[in-house]
Enzyme design. Structure first.
Site, PDB file in Angstrom:
ATOM      1  N   GLY A 182      37.428  37.675  39.257  1.00 36.42           N
ATOM      2  CA  GLY A 182      37.615  38.968  38.599  1.00 36.42           C
ATOM      3  C   GLY A 182      38.533  39.907  39.372  1.00 36.42           C
ATOM      4  N   PHE A 183      38.697  41.104  38.851  1.00 34.92           N
ATOM      5  CA  PHE A 183      39.604  42.109  39.402  1.00 34.92           C
ATOM      6  C   PHE A 183      39.247  42.449  40.854  1.00 34.92           C
ATOM      7  CE2 PHE A 183      40.706  46.902  39.138  1.00 34.92           C
ATOM      8  CZ  PHE A 183      41.982  46.700  39.643  1.00 34.92           C
ATOM      9  N   LYS A 211      23.132  48.661  35.590  1.00 36.57           N
ATOM     10  CA  LYS A 211      23.503  48.894  36.986  1.00 36.57           C
ATOM     11  C   LYS A 211      22.399  49.641  37.740  1.00 36.57           C
ATOM     12  CE  LYS A 211      26.895  47.558  38.479  1.00 36.57           C
ATOM     13  NZ  LYS A 211      27.281  46.190  38.915  1.00 36.57           N
ATOM     14  N   PRO A 252      31.187  52.253  43.234  1.00 35.62           N
ATOM     15  CA  PRO A 252      32.537  52.751  42.975  1.00 35.62           C
ATOM     16  C   PRO A 252      32.622  53.544  41.673  1.00 35.62           C
ATOM     17  CG  PRO A 252      32.384  50.479  42.275  1.00 35.62           C
ATOM     18  CD  PRO A 252      31.041  50.838  42.866  1.00 35.62           C
TER      19      PRO A 252
END
Length: 319
Positions: free
Chosen positions: A15-16, A165, A188
């Site tokens: 992923g990123f 989350k 983040p």
């Protein structure tokens, strides 16, 4: 706990964020075990092109809900960067199955496998989604690591990503408290920056839409931004610093949509930007002071935007 020359597992390596963590670890001569859904998939071909990947990167087929597959990937590692997490691209018909269970059970599986493998520390990527969603925060209150999103509020407003989350991070910290395991979580904000992977991720799409969609009007919401490269550095710092503990908010810049678009327009005048902006309510203030006390610093917003757009151009995403 030095990263140099160590052996680490990175979940969601393709992923990123995962790709940048892998790249950074390889640059420090580390052996990297990257978990992906399918090692032979073209979507992961960019990982094999990274410097030192041919000798130091091993990709493992693993699923967060398959404990045994995680044990294989984590075995022999001194540290784990748990980056993988389901992010919805649209509506979520069955949030418990699609988001909440994979996030919570998957994270606990990673922690249990890490405990069994005698990993020194796990660094878990949470999100400010686990910090900010709470109607009781006073206007103007600066939110720090002691602030948590309200689970019932997330559920009532059907904000399933925030709920997933919040549930996952709180369960992870409780697991660490109960077992004495060394866990650090990093939350983040919106992550931008140049892409290494071949597919477009959710946060990258935010910037691409600002450049291409040419909306008649857009809410002038604040964007809290961190560069993916600075974020990857923050994750390594959270592993390396012995004094690192608990949660860390990771944010570099707080800029409203109008100002962000004006900045982009000055740098790249020829894209199809939103035409008008509608003012909206209050802005939530966040503090990254705790992370900066560890020694973290970040690059300018101009650098992030320029490097982002250039990487999108190179990938043909703005054609």
């Amino acid at each position: 706990m030095a990263v140099q020359n160590g052996r680490f597992c990175v979940t969601g390596a393709g992923g990123f964020v995962g790709s940048w963590v892998v790249k950074l670890l390889l640059s420090k001569n580390c052996i990297v075990h990257g978990t992906v859904r399918e090692p032979t998939d073209d979507k992961n071909s960019h990982l094999r092109k990274l410097d030192k990947a041919s000798e130091n990167l091993k990709l493992f087929k693993a699923d967060l809900l398959d404990y045994d597959s995680l044990c294989l990937a984590i075995d022999g590692c001194v540290g784990v960067f748990h980056v993988a997490s389901p992010v919805p691209s649209g509506s979520v018909p069955n949030p418990e199955v699609e988001l909440i269970q994979p996030a919570v059970k998957g994270t606990l599986n990673v922690l249990k496998a890490s405990l069994e493998a005698e990993v020194k520390r796990v660094v878990y990527v949470s999100s400010v989604a686990a910090v900010t969603m709470n109607p009781t925060w006073a206007e103007g209150q600066v939110l720090d690591e002691s602030c948590w999103s309200d689970k019932e509020y997330c559920r009532n407003t059907e904000n399933w990503y925030c709920l997933s989350k919040t549930e996952a991070e709180s369960e992870a910290l409780q697991f660490a408290k109960t077992t004495g395991f060394d866990l650090v979580t990093v939350c983040p904000t919106l992550i931008l920056g140049p892409i290494l992977q071949l597919t477009v991720n959710a946060s990258t799409l935010v910037l691409i839409k600002l450049l291409k969609e040419g909306k008649e009007s857009l809410e002038n919401r604040p964007r809290k931004i961190v560069d993916v490269r600075d974020f990857a550095e923050a994750l390594l710092m959270a592993y390396e610093k012995p004094e690192a503990e608990g949660r860390y908010i990771c944010m570099s810049h707080n800029v409203k949509n109008r100002d962000l678009v004006e900045k982009l327009r000055r740098l790249y005048p020829n894209y199809n930007y939103p035409k008008n902006f509608v003012e909206v309510g209050e802005d939530r203030q966040l503090s990254s002071e705790k992370l900066q006390r560890l020694g973290w610093s970040y690059r300018s917003l101009d650098d992030t935007l320029i490097d982002s757009v250039e990487s999108y151009r190179e990938a043909g995403l703005l054609d």
